[in-house]
Design an enzyme around this catalytic site. Structure first.
Site, PDB file in Angstrom:
ATOM      1  N   CYS A   1       0.846  -1.193   0.000  1.00 25.37           N
ATOM      2  CA  CYS A   1       0.000   0.000   0.000  1.00 25.37           C
ATOM      3  C   CYS A   1       0.879   1.240   0.000  1.00 25.37           C
ATOM      4  O   CYS A   1       2.084   1.177   0.234  1.00 25.37           O
ATOM      5  CB  CYS A   1      -0.870   0.011   1.246  1.00 25.37           C
ATOM      6  SG  CYS A   1      -1.844  -1.467   1.422  1.00 25.37           S
TER       7      CYS A   1
ATOM      8  N   ARG B   1       2.429   1.154  -6.124  1.00 31.74           N
ATOM      9  CA  ARG B   1       2.562   0.289  -4.926  1.00 31.74           C
ATOM     10  C   ARG B   1       1.325  -0.564  -4.674  1.00 31.74           C
ATOM     11  O   ARG B   1       1.361  -1.500  -3.883  1.00 31.74           O
ATOM     12  CB  ARG B   1       2.831   1.160  -3.694  1.00 31.74           C
ATOM     13  CG  ARG B   1       4.142   1.906  -3.699  1.00 31.74           C
ATOM     14  CD  ARG B   1       4.262   2.793  -2.491  1.00 31.74           C
ATOM     15  NE  ARG B   1       4.347   2.008  -1.285  1.00 31.74           N
ATOM     16  CZ  ARG B   1       5.481   1.504  -0.792  1.00 31.74           C
ATOM     17  NH1 ARG B   1       6.604   1.723  -1.450  1.00 31.74           N
ATOM     18  NH2 ARG B   1       5.511   0.792   0.299  1.00 31.74           N
TER      19      ARG B   1
ATOM     20  N   TRP C   1      -3.289  -2.222  -1.562  1.00 32.38           N
ATOM     21  CA  TRP C   1      -3.084  -3.561  -2.133  1.00 32.38           C
ATOM     22  C   TRP C   1      -3.543  -4.501  -1.033  1.00 32.38           C
ATOM     23  O   TRP C   1      -2.885  -4.613   0.008  1.00 32.38           O
ATOM     24  CB  TRP C   1      -1.611  -3.770  -2.473  1.00 32.38           C
ATOM     25  CG  TRP C   1      -1.344  -5.083  -3.148  1.00 32.38           C
ATOM     26  CD1 TRP C   1      -1.535  -5.368  -4.475  1.00 32.38           C
ATOM     27  CD2 TRP C   1      -0.855  -6.289  -2.545  1.00 32.38           C
ATOM     28  NE1 TRP C   1      -1.172  -6.659  -4.729  1.00 32.38           N
ATOM     29  CE2 TRP C   1      -0.760  -7.263  -3.567  1.00 32.38           C
ATOM     30  CE3 TRP C   1      -0.495  -6.647  -1.266  1.00 32.38           C
ATOM     31  CZ2 TRP C   1      -0.312  -8.551  -3.347  1.00 32.38           C
ATOM     32  CZ3 TRP C   1      -0.047  -7.940  -1.040  1.00 32.38           C
ATOM     33  CH2 TRP C   1       0.036  -8.874  -2.069  1.00 32.38           C
TER      34      TRP C   1
ATOM     35  N   ASN D   1       0.175   1.026   6.106  1.00 33.88           N
ATOM     36  CA  ASN D   1       0.798   0.079   5.158  1.00 33.88           C
ATOM     37  C   ASN D   1       1.512  -0.966   6.003  1.00 33.88           C
ATOM     38  O   ASN D   1       2.275  -0.634   6.897  1.00 33.88           O
ATOM     39  CB  ASN D   1       1.799   0.807   4.259  1.00 33.88           C
ATOM     40  CG  ASN D   1       2.579  -0.180   3.389  1.00 33.88           C
ATOM     41  OD1 ASN D   1       2.032  -1.209   2.980  1.00 33.88           O
ATOM     42  ND2 ASN D   1       3.840   0.099   3.142  1.00 33.88           N
ATOM     43  N   GLY D   2       1.232  -2.246   5.753  1.00 31.77           N
ATOM     44  CA  GLY D   2       1.894  -3.312   6.502  1.00 31.77           C
ATOM     45  C   GLY D   2       0.858  -4.299   7.011  1.00 31.77           C
ATOM     46  O   GLY D   2      -0.266  -4.343   6.519  1.00 31.77           O
TER      47      GLY D   2
ATOM     48  N   GLU E   1      13.108 -16.106 -15.653  1.00 28.04           N
ATOM     49  CA  GLU E   1      12.718 -14.691 -15.673  1.00 28.04           C
ATOM     50  C   GLU E   1      11.766 -14.424 -16.834  1.00 28.04           C
ATOM     51  O   GLU E   1      10.762 -13.720 -16.675  1.00 28.04           O
ATOM     52  CB  GLU E   1      13.961 -13.814 -15.769  1.00 28.04           C
ATOM     53  CG  GLU E   1      13.745 -12.361 -16.138  1.00 28.04           C
ATOM     54  CD  GLU E   1      12.805 -11.577 -15.221  1.00 28.04           C
ATOM     55  OE1 GLU E   1      12.441 -12.092 -14.137  1.00 28.04           O
ATOM     56  OE2 GLU E   1      12.422 -10.468 -15.610  1.00 28.04           O
TER      57      GLU E   1
ATOM     58  N   LYS F   1       8.017 -12.878 -16.422  1.00 30.05           N
ATOM     59  CA  LYS F   1       7.534 -11.698 -17.171  1.00 30.05           C
ATOM     60  C   LYS F   1       6.223 -12.025 -17.869  1.00 30.05           C
ATOM     61  O   LYS F   1       5.250 -11.271 -17.788  1.00 30.05           O
ATOM     62  CB  LYS F   1       8.580 -11.265 -18.193  1.00 30.05           C
ATOM     63  CG  LYS F   1       9.768 -10.551 -17.598  1.00 30.05           C
ATOM     64  CD  LYS F   1       9.517  -9.096 -17.324  1.00 30.05           C
ATOM     65  CE  LYS F   1       9.559  -8.566 -15.960  1.00 30.05           C
ATOM     66  NZ  LYS F   1      10.096  -9.170 -14.827  1.00 30.05           N
TER      67      LYS F   1
ATOM     68  N   GLU G   1       3.286 -12.688 -15.256  1.00 28.10           N
ATOM     69  CA  GLU G   1       2.838 -11.554 -14.421  1.00 28.10           C
ATOM     70  C   GLU G   1       2.213 -10.446 -15.264  1.00 28.10           C
ATOM     71  O   GLU G   1       1.475  -9.618 -14.750  1.00 28.10           O
ATOM     72  CB  GLU G   1       3.974 -11.006 -13.572  1.00 28.10           C
ATOM     73  CG  GLU G   1       5.079 -10.290 -14.309  1.00 28.10           C
ATOM     74  CD  GLU G   1       6.099  -9.658 -13.353  1.00 28.10           C
ATOM     75  OE1 GLU G   1       5.743  -9.323 -12.223  1.00 28.10           O
ATOM     76  OE2 GLU G   1       7.250  -9.495 -13.764  1.00 28.10           O
TER      77      GLU G   1
ATOM     78  N   HIS H   1      13.243 -35.224 -17.699  1.00 32.32           N
ATOM     79  CA  HIS H   1      13.002 -35.821 -16.370  1.00 32.32           C
ATOM     80  C   HIS H   1      11.587 -35.572 -15.875  1.00 32.32           C
ATOM     81  O   HIS H   1      11.352 -35.546 -14.671  1.00 32.32           O
ATOM     82  CB  HIS H   1      14.033 -35.284 -15.370  1.00 32.32           C
ATOM     83  CG  HIS H   1      15.439 -35.664 -15.702  1.00 32.32           C
ATOM     84  ND1 HIS H   1      15.946 -36.939 -15.546  1.00 32.32           N
ATOM     85  CD2 HIS H   1      16.440 -34.932 -16.246  1.00 32.32           C
ATOM     86  CE1 HIS H   1      17.191 -36.980 -15.953  1.00 32.32           C
ATOM     87  NE2 HIS H   1      17.530 -35.777 -16.376  1.00 32.32           N
TER      88      HIS H   1
ATOM     89  N   LYS I   1       4.494  -3.172  -6.715  1.00 29.01           N
ATOM     90  CA  LYS I   1       5.879  -2.967  -7.119  1.00 29.01           C
ATOM     91  C   LYS I   1       6.842  -3.353  -6.002  1.00 29.01           C
ATOM     92  O   LYS I   1       7.906  -3.874  -6.241  1.00 29.01           O
ATOM     93  CB  LYS I   1       6.115  -1.496  -7.493  1.00 29.01           C
ATOM     94  CG  LYS I   1       7.512  -1.189  -7.986  1.00 29.01           C
ATOM     95  CD  LYS I   1       7.848  -1.953  -9.245  1.00 29.01           C
ATOM     96  CE  LYS I   1       9.235  -1.673  -9.749  1.00 29.01           C
ATOM     97  NZ  LYS I   1       9.615  -2.553 -10.880  1.00 29.01           N
TER      98      LYS I   1
HETATM   99  C1  AGP Z   1       9.414  -8.508 -11.073  1.00 26.87           C
HETATM  100  O1  AGP Z   1       8.919  -8.272 -12.395  1.00 26.87           O
HETATM  101  C2  AGP Z   1       8.317  -8.627 -10.076  1.00 26.87           C
HETATM  102  N1  AGP Z   1       7.553  -7.456 -10.049  1.00 26.87           N
HETATM  103  C3  AGP Z   1       8.783  -9.114  -8.709  1.00 26.87           C
HETATM  104  O2  AGP Z   1       9.130 -10.467  -8.867  1.00 26.87           O
HETATM  105  C4  AGP Z   1       9.981  -8.389  -8.061  1.00 26.87           C
HETATM  106  O3  AGP Z   1      11.156  -8.671  -8.779  1.00 26.87           O
HETATM  107  C5  AGP Z   1      10.138  -8.934  -6.626  1.00 26.87           C
HETATM  108  O4  AGP Z   1       8.986  -8.593  -5.895  1.00 26.87           O
HETATM  109  C6  AGP Z   1      11.387  -8.388  -5.913  1.00 26.87           C
HETATM  110  O5  AGP Z   1      11.298  -6.992  -5.799  1.00 26.87           O
HETATM  111  P1  AGP Z   1      12.620  -6.173  -5.341  1.00 26.87           P
HETATM  112  O6  AGP Z   1      13.660  -6.417  -6.389  1.00 26.87           O
HETATM  113  O7  AGP Z   1      12.171  -4.757  -5.275  1.00 26.87           O
HETATM  114  O8  AGP Z   1      13.038  -6.734  -4.015  1.00 26.87           O
END
Ligand code: AGP
Length: 606
Positions: free
Chosen positions: A2, A27, A74, A99-100, A479, A483, A486, A502, A601
């Protein structure tokens, strides 16, 4: 997670609070709210959905007053409803934004209900509002109220409260979730992220864990966990607000993909001394003290860590383990053969990575942070910082920060290998020379948007997609899968090419898309035979590699050719088509590219 904001000053608060929330939307964005106070009392407006929904509501019902708070959510506890949106309130006495996660909220809530309190939401945060109300009714002054509330709660929090009894005062506190206070003439602002208020003031104080503050338009008084006044440094926020716009691109992510040549060259400079020598920003004694490394990260940063491991082992001969941060700090890892924990985090606020770093510190390891936000909590708590110079990354899907992390890790591997003699000075110089070609190679890769568009057009209809890679390209495959899933919500999974036989090969069926990264090195032939197994079973093979690597793969259905590069550096150049493929597939599907569903984020809750 948040984002929270508070303002107190000589101006009307509504547009200032909304403007800061706009800069915090990355966020979290499933609901938003604003509250203020004036001589008539408290005013509150909340809306489910993006910030635009709240702005539409306050257009009809403006929020008056010069002191206000705001929140962009969030969801953690409680569904996405207006009642669960912040600010939360206790009668018409107090409003709070948080937030938290208040980890002991259930027992606090039960206790308050026993005292006759009526809750109006399913959230943990609402407990804060009622605790404030309880102590305000006792006639305590703001400092004592904050001390009492903080003494009751456990968990990660950054909150700001506003009470009718103290209309020109914000009461704020943080533990594990970030909070910054901005100061200027006749006003003060508080926000989850200094960049959200950089357009208002560059003079910022970052609260430390367990700090709390009384904030008025004349300034703030900060207290530490011993309830003593703490003199926290006022720092100058560096990033310019102008970086926080799309500069004509359709999405922040598209802009940030295109910013990678600059991000890479700026990061290489940060890794070099004034003579241009590659030092990874570390002096000789720091380099020679590194005998064994544990890399700690989450998500995309974890895949950068895994690629870094190959480089450091290969170029420096130093043992490296990679740990998923959220797993690491609940295990009893044997750290005796390690000297250094390196945390990789774009935001520098991921709670999993922060807690893992603190745990490594407890185990006696030196802690280095590879971070993109130099004022972040991880940056402030790490023993040393190896900064990525990617600039603010707003798109939730990490792109330029990832390739910048790879640059830092490659520079570290070279500097370590040169320092301990695992590679010769001439080999180190040659690798540095090859690295300096990356901005150009990555810049040339931007031309791939056109050739990838038809591939994305087909991929958008897939229900699943596999990504394959061997050696340093295996983490890149993971990765690439992250991408795609997500951004486009298509199920995708990354495998080591050699692992297919395997088990995962059972997934193969006619037309299943398989994206495979291949580099022109001694692994190429192995990767080719793995791909032939997939091709023979109907897989729709999409290969990504340099022309020399692709020459081995005449059977592939689609070829994405990346510029020729040092094979060791293929993960940096190969990341670009992976990002473009995910971006264009998501664009075809019409998903929310900068703010994908359910994501945030910076994940500042466990
Ligand atoms: C990456 O595209 C994602 N949004 C997510 O996996 C991100 O890399 C992860 O939350 C780690 O974030 P940070 O690098 O800010 O710690």
């Amino acid at each position: 997670m948040c984002g929270i904001v508070g303002y107190v000053g000589s101006e009307k608060c509504q547009d200032i609070v909304i403007g800061a929330l706009e800069r915090l939307e990355y966020r979290g964005y499933d609901s938003a709210g604003i509250a203020s106070i004036d001589e008539e009392g408290l005013h509150l407006c909340r809306a489910v959905g993006k910030l635009a929904e709240l702005k539409a509501k306050i257009k009809k019902m403006p929020i008056p007053g010069n002191t206000g708070i705001g929140h962009i959510r969030w969801a953690t506890h409680g569904g996405v409803t207006e009642h669960n949106a912040h600010p939360h309130y206790a009668t018409d006495e107090v409003v709070i934004v948080h937030n938290g996660i208040i980890e002991n909220y259930a027992e606090l809530k039960a206790d308050l209900i026993e005292k006759g309190v009526v809750f109006t939401s399913d959230t943990d945060s609402e407990v804060l509002a009622h605790l404030f109300s309880h102590f305000i009714k006792k006639g305590l002054p703001p400092v004592a109220i904050l001390q009492e509330v903080i003494s009751k709660i456990e968990g990660a929090y950054a909150f700001t409260a506003l009470s009718k009894s103290y209309p020109d005062t914000l009461m704020a506190a943080r533990n594990a979730s970030p909070l910054a206070i901005g100061l200027s003439d006749n006003m003060a602002v508080v926000a989850s992220d200094a960049l959200a208020i950089a357009h208002l003031t560059r003079h910022v104080i970052y609260l430390k864990d367990n700090d709390y503050a009384i904030i008025t338009s004349k300034g703030c008084t900060i207290y530490d966990s011993n309830n003593e006044i703490a003199n926290r440094e006022i720092v100058q926020v560096k990033a310019s607000p102008v970086l926080l716009d799309k500069a004509g691109f359709r999405h922040y992510m598209e802009k940030e993909i295109h910013e990678q040549p600059d991000a890479i060259s700026h990061t290489i400079s940060a890794m070099s001394d004034t003579t241009g020598r590659l030092t990874a920003g570390l002096d000789i004694s720091s380099l020679s003290s590194i005998k064994g490394i544990v890399l700690l990260a989450a998500g995309t940063s974890f895949y950068a860590a895994q690629i870094g491991r190959y480089w450091i082992e290969k170029l420096a001969g130093i043992p490296v383990v990679c740990e998923i941060a959220s797993e690491y700090h609940y295990r009893q890892p044997v750290a005796s053969c390690q000297s250094t924990a390196i945390v990789i985090s774009q935001s520098g606020e991921s709670i999993d990575s922060l807690l893992a770093m603190r745990y490594a510190k407890k185990l006696g390891l030196d802690t280095f942070g590879i971070v993109n936000v130099v004022d972040s909590t991880i940056a402030r708590e790490a023993d040393k910082i190896l900064p990525t110079r990617a600039g603010p990354e707003i798109g939730v899907a990490s792109t330029k920060a990832f390739t910048a992390q790879l640059v830092v890790l490659f520079c570290l591997a070279i500097a370590l290998g040169k320092q301990n003699g695992h590679i010769s000075a001439s080999r180190a110089d040659e690798l540095h020379h090859q690295l300096l070609k990356m901005p150009g190679a990555v810049g040339k890769s931007m031309e791939l948007f056109d050739s990838i568009r038809p591939i994305a057009h087909k991929l958008k209809n897939a229900s699943s997609c596999l990504f394959l890679g061997r050696d340093i390209l295996y983490p890149l495959a993971c990765e690439g899968a992250l991408k795609l899933k997500e951004l486009s919500y298509i199920h995708a999974e990354g495998f080591a090419s050699g692992e297919m036989k395997h088990g995962p090969i059972a997934l193969l069926q006619d037309g299943l898309p398989i994206v495979s990264f291949v580099s022109d090195d001694d692994m190429a032939r192995k990767a080719v035979s793995n791909l032939k197994e997939a091709d023979a079973r109907g897989g729709h093979i999409i290969v990504v590699g340099t022309q020399s690597a692709l020459n081995l793969l005449d059977f592939a259905a689609e070829k994405i050719t990346i510029p020729e590069c040092e094979p060791l550096l293929t993960p940096i150049v190969g990341a670009i088509p992976a990002q473009i493929l995910a971006y264009l597939t998501a664009f075809e599907k019409g998903t929310d590219i900068d703010q994908p569903r359910n994501l945030a984020k910076s994940v500042t809750v466990e």
